[in-house]
Design a protein around this motif. Structure first.
Motif, PDB file in Angstrom:
ATOM      1  N   PHE A 246       0.736  -1.284  -0.016  1.00 50.58           N
ATOM      2  CA  PHE A 246      -0.030  -0.192  -0.079  1.00 50.58           C
ATOM      3  C   PHE A 246       0.799   1.102   0.051  1.00 50.58           C
ATOM      4  O   PHE A 246       0.580   2.284  -0.804  1.00 50.58           O
ATOM      5  CB  PHE A 246      -0.951   0.094   1.350  1.00 50.58           C
ATOM      6  CG  PHE A 246      -1.609   1.374   1.407  1.00 50.58           C
ATOM      7  CD1 PHE A 246      -2.871   1.644   0.547  1.00 50.58           C
ATOM      8  CD2 PHE A 246      -1.283   2.310   2.183  1.00 50.58           C
ATOM      9  CE1 PHE A 246      -3.321   2.805   0.705  1.00 50.58           C
ATOM     10  CE2 PHE A 246      -2.058   3.473   2.394  1.00 50.58           C
ATOM     11  CZ  PHE A 246      -3.126   3.701   1.632  1.00 50.58           C
ATOM     12  N   LEU A 247       1.758   1.231   0.748  1.00 46.54           N
ATOM     13  CA  LEU A 247       2.774   2.299   0.863  1.00 46.54           C
ATOM     14  C   LEU A 247       3.402   2.838  -0.597  1.00 46.54           C
ATOM     15  O   LEU A 247       3.430   3.868  -0.945  1.00 46.54           O
ATOM     16  CB  LEU A 247       3.883   2.374   1.956  1.00 46.54           C
ATOM     17  CG  LEU A 247       3.331   2.415   3.485  1.00 46.54           C
ATOM     18  CD1 LEU A 247       4.539   1.997   4.362  1.00 46.54           C
ATOM     19  CD2 LEU A 247       2.699   3.528   3.846  1.00 46.54           C
ATOM     20  N   GLY A 248       3.774   1.851  -1.114  1.00 44.13           N
ATOM     21  CA  GLY A 248       4.505   1.831  -2.521  1.00 44.13           C
ATOM     22  C   GLY A 248       3.284   2.389  -3.448  1.00 44.13           C
ATOM     23  O   GLY A 248       3.849   3.362  -4.198  1.00 44.13           O
ATOM     24  N   SER A 249       2.205   1.830  -3.585  1.00 40.69           N
ATOM     25  CA  SER A 249       1.215   2.228  -4.429  1.00 40.69           C
ATOM     26  C   SER A 249       0.858   3.735  -3.976  1.00 40.69           C
ATOM     27  O   SER A 249       0.476   4.495  -5.126  1.00 40.69           O
ATOM     28  CB  SER A 249      -0.002   1.385  -4.203  1.00 40.69           C
ATOM     29  OG  SER A 249       0.398  -0.083  -4.666  1.00 40.69           O
ATOM     30  N   SER A 250       0.796   4.324  -2.809  1.00 38.23           N
ATOM     31  CA  SER A 250       0.389   5.319  -2.451  1.00 38.23           C
ATOM     32  C   SER A 250       1.411   6.322  -2.802  1.00 38.23           C
ATOM     33  O   SER A 250       0.988   7.549  -3.461  1.00 38.23           O
ATOM     34  CB  SER A 250       0.159   5.546  -0.892  1.00 38.23           C
ATOM     35  OG  SER A 250      -0.863   4.795  -0.373  1.00 38.23           O
ATOM     36  N   VAL A 251       2.724   6.201  -2.705  1.00 41.00           N
ATOM     37  CA  VAL A 251       3.634   6.916  -3.243  1.00 41.00           C
ATOM     38  C   VAL A 251       3.526   7.273  -4.682  1.00 41.00           C
ATOM     39  O   VAL A 251       3.611   8.276  -5.330  1.00 41.00           O
ATOM     40  CB  VAL A 251       5.278   6.312  -3.007  1.00 41.00           C
ATOM     41  CG1 VAL A 251       6.185   7.183  -3.498  1.00 41.00           C
ATOM     42  CG2 VAL A 251       5.268   6.653  -1.506  1.00 41.00           C
ATOM     43  N   ALA A 252       3.263   6.129  -5.467  1.00 42.18           N
ATOM     44  CA  ALA A 252       3.164   6.055  -6.966  1.00 42.18           C
ATOM     45  C   ALA A 252       2.039   7.074  -7.156  1.00 42.18           C
ATOM     46  O   ALA A 252       1.898   7.918  -8.381  1.00 42.18           O
ATOM     47  CB  ALA A 252       3.017   4.706  -7.678  1.00 42.18           C
TER      48      ALA A 252
END
Length: 700
Positions: A246-252
């Motif tokens: 989720f954190l990676g997707s949110s940053v993207a």
């Protein structure tokens, strides 16, 4: 399954590196076997250890290998002995606590004079029972550690006999090492289990039933201590993977929104940056709330991993099962909604996806009534998501937070405990988000679509509020948290008669002065007052709230000494220094970040129009400064709670007993370094000590 893989599967992750280095010993043994031409080694073998020995050095021999195995076995035995000794000491302490509770002796060390006696005694008994459960968990973990190493020692010596065609391993070395390390003496653990069962049944919560510590905890409503399984808990591992994804997707997605903001808009003649930014206060209020949720989860997570018992220090109901994952899950869900709705708003306004509504009544042809629906929808979903019932975070825990806020706001009418103190400090860090509240209300209650007068007002002051709101409401909201905190300092001085609370009062009065001076047209005075307030607050953070001095920060002082022999953790026997939970470099980094963030924090107390007139830079500046201050306060909270647990610095607790976890996050032992002590390798010996391996509860 090969034993090496099996050992890795059963190892406790936080003790990884303390087990017998089975694979390394096996690899060295294979090297010896490959170089051995005779069935039995009569002395030093010629050759090199897998090519790892340097040119001119003596070869690594079978005698060196056996000596290394013996050293590793003795180290493991010492680890187990230390752990058992610590557990026995903790059981004695718990016996004294339970005896005091049973006899009704609520001595000064057991009762908080500011808390109701019955409630505090009930909480104390629950915490004792909770500590019994943690000791039980420690016994299980230590037993598993001893059994795994016992088996590993057998397997590696059996492999030695097979590879080198010898009987010395199992017939001679194994019985001698097992006897010396006492790895086969399970009676020590059985005795601890019996004592734990006796303590569990002694609690009034269990009504003298014959039950295990886990059953006693469940009866008292404390839940389980956490299953001490043979592998990493799948649910925990899965939650970490989901959170990382989720954190990676949110940053993207945030980067994608940034790209959308930079792309050229459709029909530039009707596009207005000011009109586009008018709902930003609503989006920013929600974003600040989400960031607070993320930071609350991060603080709880760091405290859990660093053996800082924040739940006990903050006097949270011991039956509360709220975990960092709860905050992360709520924050992740609401952040997804924020990204989705804000992204839809950006796309809709820039490229006119939906048809306009009542555009003639607005600023220009692009104005529309429906744009207000995006922030309204986000606000409603955030409120529903925050107040939604949960089997983990029950309503009584949420009401407890509101009661703490009420006591903080009504200071000095109420006595101040550590939790209320923390609430007051957190409120001072959300001064800028609080200023966004009237701006958000003004936008939501204003005419839609936005009219030209409202847009011009936003360009001038950063929101659509009237001059009266800016003159009275905004300064009042910005100053209220500091006023509340000052009231708490007055109450603390009244209760304790300690002058340091007056100095603390001066710090918050300086912050209040910044709010007042920032509303005046006097730049020189503003700079002077802000500088004094920043330096004052920074020195207080580092010296008083975190307890950091020259001993903790200067090289050559073992400020991060750990307790391993059961002595009082308040002071190290070696040098008398307070023991800290983090390395020295962490305190240096936090001090530097605090100083920089404190400098930016001053800007959150003054109108942004004093800094820049560009509305885009103004919006970015306010958003960044508000976020930085929330993150800084979270960092501050971890070190503040750690120091409070360490020394009861502010005297909030009359109860000096703090249950902590057994063997939490020990310092990793580099197993490969053990082989550097082989013959011919002149390296200093390494002191393999376990971080707090004998603690589960601490008596200062």
């Amino acid at each position: 399954m090969k034993f090496g893989k099996q050992l890795e599967e059963y190892e406790l992750p936080e003790w990884k590196g303390y087990y017998l280095p089975y694979k390394l010993l096996k690899r060295k043994l294979e090297d010896l076997s490959a170089r051995t031409d005779t069935p039995r080694s009569q002395g030093s073998h010629s050759g090199r250890v897998g090519g790892s020995a340097l040119e001119g050095e003596e070869a690594y021999t079978e005698a060196d290998w056996l000596r290394t195995v013996e050293e590793e076995a003795m180290r493991i035995g010492d680890f187990v002995d230390r752990g058992i000794h610590g557990l026995e000491q903790q059981l004695k302490d718990l016996e004294k606590m339970i005896e005091g509770l049973q006899s009704g002796r609520h001595i000064e060390e057991s009762i908080d004079e500011n808390a109701p006696t019955d409630e505090e005694a009930s909480f104390l008994e629950l915490r004792v029972l909770q500590a019994v459960g943690r000791v039980s968990e420690g016994v299980q973990r230590l037993r598993l550690f001893a059994e795994l190493n016992h088996a590993a020692l057998y397997k590696i010596l059996k492999k030695h006999d097979k590879q080198l065609v010898s009987k010395e391993g199992l017939s001679e070395a194994f019985p001698r090492l097992v006897k010396a390390t006492r790895l086969n003496e399970t009676g020590r653990f059985d005795a601890l289990d019996r004592d734990l069962k006796k303590l569990s049944s002694a609690s009034s919560k269990t009504e003298d039933i014959d039950a295990s510590p886990e059953v006693a905890r469940l009866i008292a409503g404390l839940g389980r201590t956490g299953v001490v399984g043979l592998t990493v808990q799948p649910a925990s591992h899965r939650s970490e993977l989901v959170l990382s994804f989720f954190l990676g997707s949110s940053v993207a997605l945030f980067l994608a929104i940034g790209v959308l903001l930079c792309l050229p808009e459709k029909s530039p003649k009707t596009f207005s940056e000011a009109y586009f930014l008018t709902p930003i206060p609503v989006f920013r209020v929600v974003f600040s709330f989400l960031l607070i949720l993320w930071c609350m989860g991060a603080v709880a997570k760091i405290c859990d991993q660093s053996d800082v018992n924040h739940m006990f220090i903050l006097n949270v109901d011991p039956r509360c099962r709220v975990t960092p994952e709860f905050f992360f899950a709520r924050a992740a869900t609401l952040t997804t909604l924020w990204i989705l709705i804000f992204g839809m708003y950006v796309v809709d306004y820039k490229w006119k996806i939906l048809p306009t509504v009542w555009a003639r009544e607005g600023y220009n042809k692009r104005a529309s009534f429906h744009f207000v629906l995006y922030p309204v929808l986000l606000l409603l979903l955030t409120i529903v998501g925050s107040l939604a019932p949960s089997t983990i975070c029950r309503q009584r825990y949420k009401l407890a937070v509101l009661r703490s806020v009420k006591r903080t706001a009504l200071a000095p009418l109420f006595a101040v405990d550590f939790a209320d103190n923390m609430v007051g400090d957190v409120m001072t860090s959300i001064a800028k988000p609080l200023e966004d509240v009237p701006a958000a209300v003004c936008y939501l209650l204003s005419h839609h679509p936005q009219e030209e007068e409202l847009v011009e007002r936003f360009v001038t002051s950063g929101d659509t509020c009237s001059d009266t709101t800016h003159r009275w409401v905004v300064p009042l909201l910005a100053g209220m948290p500091f006023f509340f905190r000052a009231g708490q300092c007055v109450r603390r001085y009244r209760d304790t008669k300690e002058c340091r609370h007056l100095w603390n009062l001066g710090k918050y009065l300086c912050s209040l002065l910044v709010v007042i001076v920032s509303r005046m047209d006097n730049t020189a005075m503003l700079v002077s007052v802000s500088t004094v307030a920043t330096v004052y607050a920074f020195l207080w953070d580092v010296g008083l709230d975190w307890g950091l001095g020259a001993r903790e920060l200067m090289p050559g002082n073992s400020a991060e000494a750990r307790n391993v022999d059961g002595e009082s953790p308040k002071l190290s026997q070696k040098n008398g220094l307070r023991q800290r939970h983090f390395p020295r470099k962490v305190y240096w980094l936090c001090s530097l970040v605090d100083l920089v963030a404190r400098s930016t924090w001053v800007f959150t107390l003054m109108p942004t129009s004093l800094v820049t007139g560009n509305i885009v830079i103004r919006v970015i500046l306010v958003s960044v400064m508000s976020s930085v201050e929330i993150v800084r306060r979270s960092m501050w909270a971890v070190l503040r709670i750690e120091y409070e647990q360490l020394s009861n610095a502010s005297g909030f607790r009359a109860l000096l007993w703090v249950p902590s976890k057994l063997n939490t996050a020990p310092e990793r032992r580099p197993s490969k370094a053990r082989f550097a002590q082989a013959k011919g390798w002149q390296l200093p010996a390494i002191d393999f000590l376990v971080r707090r391996s004998s603690e589960c509860c601490t008596l200062y």
